[in-house]
Design a protein around this motif. Structure first.
Motif, short mmCIF file in Angstrom:
data_model
loop_
_atom_site.label_atom_id
_atom_site.label_comp_id
_atom_site.label_asym_id
_atom_site.label_seq_id
_atom_site.Cartn_x
_atom_site.Cartn_y
_atom_site.Cartn_z
N ASN A 1 4.69 -5.49 -3.01
CA ASN A 1 5.79 -4.65 -3.51
C ASN A 1 5.44 -3.96 -4.82
O ASN A 1 6.29 -3.82 -5.71
N ILE B 1 3.87 0.16 -3.11
CA ILE B 1 4.90 0.93 -2.40
C ILE B 1 5.49 2.04 -3.29
O ILE B 1 5.98 3.05 -2.80
N HIS C 1 5.99 -6.64 2.66
CA HIS C 1 6.35 -6.44 4.08
C HIS C 1 6.53 -4.96 4.44
O HIS C 1 6.43 -4.60 5.60
N SER C 2 6.78 -4.08 3.45
CA SER C 2 6.93 -2.65 3.77
C SER C 2 5.66 -1.87 3.47
O SER C 2 5.68 -0.65 3.49
N GLU C 3 4.60 -2.55 3.12
CA GLU C 3 3.37 -1.85 2.73
C GLU C 3 2.35 -1.85 3.87
O GLU C 3 2.37 -2.73 4.73
N ARG C 4 1.48 -0.84 3.87
CA ARG C 4 0.45 -0.71 4.90
C ARG C 4 -0.87 -0.39 4.24
O ARG C 4 -0.90 0.40 3.29
N THR D 1 1.21 -8.94 7.47
CA THR D 1 0.84 -8.43 6.13
C THR D 1 -0.13 -9.36 5.38
O THR D 1 -0.10 -9.45 4.16
#
Ligand SMILES: C[S@@+](CC[C@H](N)C(=O)[O-])C[C@H]1O[C@@H](n2cnc3c(N)ncnc32)[C@H](O)[C@@H]1O
Length: 287
Positions: A233, A236, A264-267, A282
């Motif tokens: 986090n 992002i 969890h929202s990162e790639r 992740t």
């Protein structure tokens, strides 16, 4: 009809607006110093986060504010601005599955390596106020009480000085520990009296964690290698260019077989995901 008397105080304290050109200049400054990308045209965010600071400095409006923080001698105020515009939200045991994966997929290997004389280095990169590194430290100590006999350390870094000061002080309101599994929470509570509303992280945990300033867009004063890196986090808030340099720098510093945990929202971009193997949600392993 009688006109209402002018409320002089309210009039003089009316919140100044942040004109678009000033907003863009503040956003460019933040990006240059941190890699953080403010969404275009979100001047209400800048106003709400900076108005207190502007008033404290006795400045009239955001143009004056921009001039003030741009002067080299006002570097401390620039740092206050950066801290106010970064998102420091964090929690103990955030994304709990990462701690479970750490225990199942890495810890047995770490214990073997430590017994074989290797030093164990873990990194919470973008640690904010410290809940992430202390969650990791307490998890480690719960599952491996013998670690005190080995060379094990957790580096906790961030760009925000106020956040780092909280991480260093290592005292948290008790209710913030609610999401921590009971056994790990007991480790955190071992030096706090029952009923004390503030929990002081025990000395064993504080000794494991080294809190330091590190800005991802400046040279990194660390060489690694790290057997695990938690960088969750943080990326992002950055654009693709800065994200790429952060991910590639972190993977460079991962030890062989080391794990990288991301939010969890990162790639990872393809050029970096090709360098590691996705082993769980992740969570990536360096070959
Ligand atoms: C949302 S917090 C994440 C905290 C923790 N990793 C978690 O997942 O709960 C993001 C942190 O990244 C830090 N940060 C932002 N830009 C940074 C930079 N350029 N270098 C280092 N840290 C940065 C912020 O100060 C903030 O504390």
């Amino acid at each position: 009809m009688m006109s209402q008397p002018l409320d002089q105080e309210a009039f003089s304290r009316a919140t100044p607006l942040c004109p678009p050109a000033t907003y863009d200049a503040i956003a460019r400054l933040l990006y240059a110093r941190t890699g953080i990308n403010l969404p275009a045209g979100n001047s209400s965010l800048v106003v709400s986060r900076l108005i207190k600071h502007l008033r404290l400095l006795g400045l009239a409006d955001f143009d004056d504010y921009l001039r003030h923080i741009s002067l080299p001698e006002n570097r401390n105020d620039l740092n206050v601005m950066i801290s106010a515009l970064t998102t420091n939200t964090t929690r103990f045991y955030r994304e709990p599955y990462h701690f479970e994966i750490f225990v199942e997929k890495l810890l047995p290997d770490l214990i073997q390596r430590a017994k074989g004389g290797e030093r164990i280095r873990l990194w919470s990169a973008g640690c904010s106020t410290g809940e992430e590194p202390y969650s990791l430290a307490a998890t480690l100590l719960h599952h491996w009480p013998g670690l005190v006999d080995f060379d094990v350390r957790i580096l906790a870094t961030d760009i925000s000085e106020p956040a780092l000061a909280t991480a260093q002080a290592a005292r948290y309101p008790r209710e913030r520990l609610e999401a921590v599994p009971q056994a790990v929470r007991n480790v955190m509570l071992s030096e706090t009296a029952t009923g004390d509303p503030m929990v002081a992280m025990p000395k064993l945990l504080r000794d494991l964690v080294t809190v330091r300033y590190l800005n991802f867009v400046e040279p990194w004063p660390t060489r690694g290698p790290f057997q695990a890196i938690f960088c969750r986090n943080v990326a992002i808030y950055m654009d693709d260019r800065v994200q790429l340099s952060v991910w590639s720098g972190l993977i460079d510093l991962l030890a062989p077989q080391g794990l990288l945990f991301i939010g969890h929202s990162e790639r990872l971009p393809p050029s970096q995901s090709d360098r590691v193997t996705l082993i769980e949600r992740t969570t990536f392993r360096r070959p």
